[in-house]
Motif scaffolding. Structure first.
Motif, mmCIF file in Angstrom:
data_model
loop_
_atom_site.group_PDB
_atom_site.id
_atom_site.type_symbol
_atom_site.label_atom_id
_atom_site.label_comp_id
_atom_site.label_asym_id
_atom_site.label_seq_id
_atom_site.Cartn_x
_atom_site.Cartn_y
_atom_site.Cartn_z
ATOM 1 N N CYS A 226 0.830 -1.210 0.000
ATOM 2 C CA CYS A 226 0.000 0.000 0.000
ATOM 3 C C CYS A 226 0.861 1.254 0.000
ATOM 4 C CB CYS A 226 -0.900 -0.012 1.229
ATOM 5 S SG CYS A 226 -1.933 1.454 1.353
ATOM 6 N N THR A 227 0.461 2.207 -0.819
ATOM 7 C CA THR A 227 1.137 3.507 -0.840
ATOM 8 C C THR A 227 0.432 4.540 0.034
ATOM 9 O OG1 THR A 227 -0.168 4.297 -2.707
ATOM 10 C CG2 THR A 227 1.897 3.127 -3.215
ATOM 11 N N GLY A 228 -0.769 4.207 0.496
ATOM 12 C CA GLY A 228 -1.573 5.163 1.261
ATOM 13 C C GLY A 228 -2.383 6.080 0.366
ATOM 14 N N ALA A 229 -2.277 5.884 -0.944
ATOM 15 C CA ALA A 229 -2.937 6.781 -1.898
ATOM 16 C C ALA A 229 -4.452 6.807 -1.739
ATOM 17 C CB ALA A 229 -2.561 6.389 -3.325
ATOM 18 N N ALA A 230 -5.086 5.663 -1.501
ATOM 19 C CA ALA A 230 -6.550 5.632 -1.392
ATOM 20 C C ALA A 230 -7.023 6.371 -0.139
ATOM 21 C CB ALA A 230 -7.060 4.199 -1.396
ATOM 22 N N CYS A 231 -6.308 6.217 0.972
ATOM 23 C CA CYS A 231 -6.655 6.960 2.191
ATOM 24 C C CYS A 231 -6.519 8.454 1.954
ATOM 25 C CB CYS A 231 -5.747 6.554 3.343
ATOM 26 S SG CYS A 231 -6.040 4.926 4.041
ATOM 27 N N LEU A 232 -5.417 8.856 1.345
ATOM 28 C CA LEU A 232 -5.183 10.277 1.105
ATOM 29 C C LEU A 232 -6.160 10.847 0.091
ATOM 30 C CD1 LEU A 232 -1.286 10.326 1.183
ATOM 31 C CD2 LEU A 232 -2.878 11.030 2.980
ATOM 32 N N ALA A 233 -6.490 10.074 -0.934
ATOM 33 C CA ALA A 233 -7.471 10.546 -1.925
ATOM 34 C C ALA A 233 -8.831 10.762 -1.272
ATOM 35 C CB ALA A 233 -7.572 9.559 -3.078
ATOM 36 N N ALA A 234 -9.254 9.829 -0.431
ATOM 37 C CA ALA A 234 -10.542 9.976 0.262
ATOM 38 C C ALA A 234 -10.507 11.184 1.186
ATOM 39 C CB ALA A 234 -10.875 8.707 1.043
ATOM 40 N N PHE A 235 -9.396 11.373 1.889
ATOM 41 C CA PHE A 235 -9.284 12.546 2.768
ATOM 42 C C PHE A 235 -9.350 13.835 1.958
ATOM 43 C CE2 PHE A 235 -6.955 15.970 4.728
ATOM 44 C CZ PHE A 235 -7.620 16.082 5.932
ATOM 45 N N ASN A 236 -8.546 13.919 0.904
ATOM 46 C CA ASN A 236 -8.495 15.150 0.096
ATOM 47 C C ASN A 236 -9.837 15.485 -0.544
ATOM 48 O OD1 ASN A 236 -5.814 15.693 0.692
ATOM 49 N ND2 ASN A 236 -5.060 14.508 -1.041
ATOM 50 N N ALA A 237 -10.576 14.453 -0.961
ATOM 51 C CA ALA A 237 -11.889 14.668 -1.587
ATOM 52 C C ALA A 237 -12.997 14.806 -0.553
ATOM 53 C CB ALA A 237 -12.207 13.510 -2.528
ATOM 54 N N LYS A 238 -12.670 14.567 0.711
ATOM 55 C CA LYS A 238 -13.658 14.542 1.800
ATOM 56 C C LYS A 238 -14.796 13.596 1.419
ATOM 57 C CE LYS A 238 -11.281 17.492 4.153
ATOM 58 N NZ LYS A 238 -9.997 17.341 3.471
ATOM 59 N N SER A 239 -14.385 12.394 1.000
ATOM 60 C CA SER A 239 -15.355 11.369 0.619
ATOM 61 C C SER A 239 -15.237 10.189 1.569
ATOM 62 C CB SER A 239 -15.109 10.917 -0.824
ATOM 63 O OG SER A 239 -13.846 10.296 -0.949
ATOM 64 N N GLN A 240 -16.174 9.294 1.435
ATOM 65 C CA GLN A 240 -16.254 8.069 2.226
ATOM 66 C C GLN A 240 -16.196 8.383 3.714
ATOM 67 O OE1 GLN A 240 -14.255 4.715 0.268
ATOM 68 N NE2 GLN A 240 -13.977 6.061 -1.473
ATOM 69 N N SER A 241 -15.249 7.869 4.448
ATOM 70 C CA SER A 241 -15.223 8.097 5.903
ATOM 71 C C SER A 241 -14.898 9.529 6.296
ATOM 72 C CB SER A 241 -14.217 7.152 6.564
ATOM 73 O OG SER A 241 -14.642 5.822 6.442
ATOM 74 N N PHE A 242 -14.449 10.324 5.349
ATOM 75 C CA PHE A 242 -14.090 11.716 5.642
ATOM 76 C C PHE A 242 -15.166 12.705 5.205
ATOM 77 C CE2 PHE A 242 -10.160 9.313 4.966
ATOM 78 C CZ PHE A 242 -9.566 9.487 6.208
ATOM 79 N N GLU A 243 -16.289 12.209 4.741
ATOM 80 C CA GLU A 243 -17.363 13.065 4.237
ATOM 81 C C GLU A 243 -17.888 14.028 5.304
ATOM 82 O OE1 GLU A 243 -21.498 12.585 1.758
ATOM 83 O OE2 GLU A 243 -20.069 10.934 1.775
#
Length: 113
Positions: free
Chosen positions: A16-33
């Motif tokens: 894992c590069t952490g990219a999916a976690c960071l993408a979700a955070f940056n987009a404020k999507s999924q668990s970060f909505e």
């Protein structure tokens, strides 16, 4: 604005590069909505110290990380999806970390993306 930390499994570093976690955070999507309107700042992206044999290499490392999370004044700790096994069971080390930080007033959210 909420101060956010993400905890991931040390073993996820293998794939894992952490990219999916960071993408979700940056987009404020999924668990970060929940932070879309309120705003959020990512202040830490850290790994546990590993399971059984690995965590004995540095017995104070995890304590230092937990203390650092406290000094960063984290409001919410998100547990990465990698902290669960393929059966959906949370890692007992992750659970212990979450319980300790929750006891210090940090909200725990299970999930990132």
């Amino acid at each position: 604005m909420k101060r956010i930390a993400i905890l991931r499994c040390l073993h996820s570093n293998d794939v894992c590069t952490g990219a999916a976690c960071l993408a979700a955070f940056n987009a404020k999507s999924q668990s970060f909505e929940a932070y879309k309107d309120e705003g959020a700042e990512l202040v830490a992206f850290w790994s546990c110290d590993g399971c059984k044999e690995m965590r004995f290499n540095n017995p104070h490392g995890l304590e230092e990380k937990i203390h650092r999370i406290e000094t960063l004044h984290v409001d919410v700790l998100h547990l990465g999806v990698c902290t669960k096994n393929r059966h959906g069971e949370e890692c007992p080390i992750t659970t212990k970390i979450a319980e300790e930080l929750e006891g210090k007033g940090i909200k725990i959210v299970r999930g990132t993306h």
